[in-house]
Structures are given as C-alpha cells and as structure tokens.
Design a protein around this motif. Structure first.
Motif, short mmCIF file in Angstrom:
data_model
loop_
_atom_site.label_atom_id
_atom_site.label_comp_id
_atom_site.label_asym_id
_atom_site.label_seq_id
_atom_site.Cartn_x
_atom_site.Cartn_y
_atom_site.Cartn_z
N THR A 129 0.85 -1.19 0.00
CA THR A 129 0.00 0.00 0.00
C THR A 129 0.89 1.24 0.00
OG1 THR A 129 -0.02 0.12 2.40
CG2 THR A 129 -1.76 -1.20 1.35
N GLN A 130 0.27 2.39 -0.20
CA GLN A 130 1.03 3.64 -0.12
C GLN A 130 1.62 3.80 1.27
OE1 GLN A 130 -1.17 7.06 -1.40
NE2 GLN A 130 -1.60 6.20 -3.41
N ALA A 131 0.88 3.41 2.31
CA ALA A 131 1.37 3.53 3.68
C ALA A 131 2.59 2.63 3.90
CB ALA A 131 0.27 3.19 4.67
N GLU A 132 2.53 1.42 3.37
CA GLU A 132 3.66 0.50 3.52
C GLU A 132 4.88 0.99 2.75
OE1 GLU A 132 5.78 -2.68 4.99
OE2 GLU A 132 3.81 -1.96 5.60
N LEU A 133 4.65 1.51 1.54
CA LEU A 133 5.75 2.06 0.74
C LEU A 133 6.37 3.24 1.48
CD1 LEU A 133 7.38 1.91 -1.89
CD2 LEU A 133 5.67 3.40 -2.93
N SER A 134 5.55 4.03 2.12
CA SER A 134 6.05 5.15 2.91
C SER A 134 6.99 4.67 4.02
CB SER A 134 4.86 5.90 3.52
OG SER A 134 5.30 6.84 4.46
N LYS A 135 6.57 3.66 4.76
CA LYS A 135 7.40 3.11 5.84
C LYS A 135 8.72 2.56 5.31
CE LYS A 135 3.49 1.62 8.61
NZ LYS A 135 2.73 0.45 9.06
N ARG A 136 8.66 1.90 4.17
CA ARG A 136 9.85 1.23 3.63
C ARG A 136 10.83 2.19 2.98
NH1 ARG A 136 9.60 -4.38 2.83
NH2 ARG A 136 7.72 -5.29 3.68
N THR A 137 10.35 3.34 2.51
CA THR A 137 11.24 4.27 1.81
C THR A 137 11.62 5.49 2.64
OG1 THR A 137 9.37 5.47 0.84
CG2 THR A 137 10.31 3.64 -0.46
N GLY A 138 10.86 5.79 3.69
CA GLY A 138 11.14 6.97 4.49
C GLY A 138 10.45 8.23 3.99
N TYR A 139 9.73 8.14 2.89
CA TYR A 139 8.95 9.28 2.40
C TYR A 139 7.61 9.28 3.14
CZ TYR A 139 12.31 9.96 -1.32
OH TYR A 139 13.46 10.20 -2.01
N SER A 140 7.09 10.44 3.43
CA SER A 140 5.82 10.53 4.15
C SER A 140 4.70 9.93 3.28
CB SER A 140 5.49 11.98 4.48
OG SER A 140 5.17 12.70 3.31
N THR A 141 3.63 9.51 3.95
CA THR A 141 2.49 8.98 3.20
C THR A 141 1.91 10.05 2.29
OG1 THR A 141 1.06 9.42 5.09
CG2 THR A 141 1.86 7.17 4.83
N ARG A 142 1.98 11.28 2.73
CA ARG A 142 1.48 12.39 1.91
C ARG A 142 2.29 12.52 0.62
NH1 ARG A 142 -0.14 18.35 4.05
NH2 ARG A 142 -0.87 19.12 2.07
N MET A 143 3.62 12.42 0.72
CA MET A 143 4.45 12.52 -0.49
C MET A 143 4.22 11.33 -1.42
SD MET A 143 5.83 15.39 -0.66
CE MET A 143 6.69 15.05 -2.17
N ILE A 144 4.11 10.13 -0.85
CA ILE A 144 3.83 8.95 -1.68
C ILE A 144 2.51 9.15 -2.42
CG2 ILE A 144 3.29 6.48 -1.65
CD1 ILE A 144 6.27 7.03 -1.22
N SER A 145 1.51 9.69 -1.73
CA SER A 145 0.23 9.97 -2.37
C SER A 145 0.38 10.98 -3.50
CB SER A 145 -0.77 10.50 -1.33
OG SER A 145 -1.99 10.81 -1.94
#
Length: 74
Positions: free
Chosen positions: A12-28
């Motif tokens: 998910t976007q939230a999981e990708l955020s955790k794994r990359t260090g980018y905020s969920t807002r930026m991933i979105s």
C-alpha cells in the motif's frame, strides 16, 4: 505510479512510505502525478529509492517504469 501499486496487492502507499522513508502524503502526491497538474513529480533520488523497493515485489522493475515517457518532437 498508482497502477503499479495496485498491481502489488501487499504494498500500500502507507507500507511504501514506511519502507522508503517518504511521508504517506508525499507517496500519495507521487502516485497521483499525471503531468497535467495533479500530484508531484518525483526527484531522481525518490525514483531510485522507490524503484529499489518495488524490485522486492517485481524483480525486473526499472526506474523508468514509474512514468510514461513521451519523446519530444525535435
């Protein structure tokens, strides 16, 4: 990028955020980018970091697959 995430059911976007260090807002924002004013374009560093993570799910994934590339007319 959203179609790629949609094809990976466990990421998910939230999981990708955790794994990359980018905020969920930026991933979105990255996922919504369409070149027509929606979302935000990724920096080369963000593209590299995200593509490395996506390779854990799609081993042959290439950074260039994050966007549809259109050749400019000469």
């Amino acid at each position: 990028m959203q179609p790629i995430l949609d094809s990976i059911k466990k990421l998910t976007q939230a999981e990708l955020s955790k794994r990359t260090g980018y905020s969920t807002r930026m991933i979105s924002h990255f996922a919504q980018f369409d070149g027509k004013g929606n979302g935000k374009k990724m920096s080369p560093e963000a593209m590299y970091t995200i593509s490395l993570e996506l390779r854990n799910y799609i081993p042959e994934f290439e950074m260039s697959q994050l966007y549809d590339w259109i050749k400019e007319k000469e």
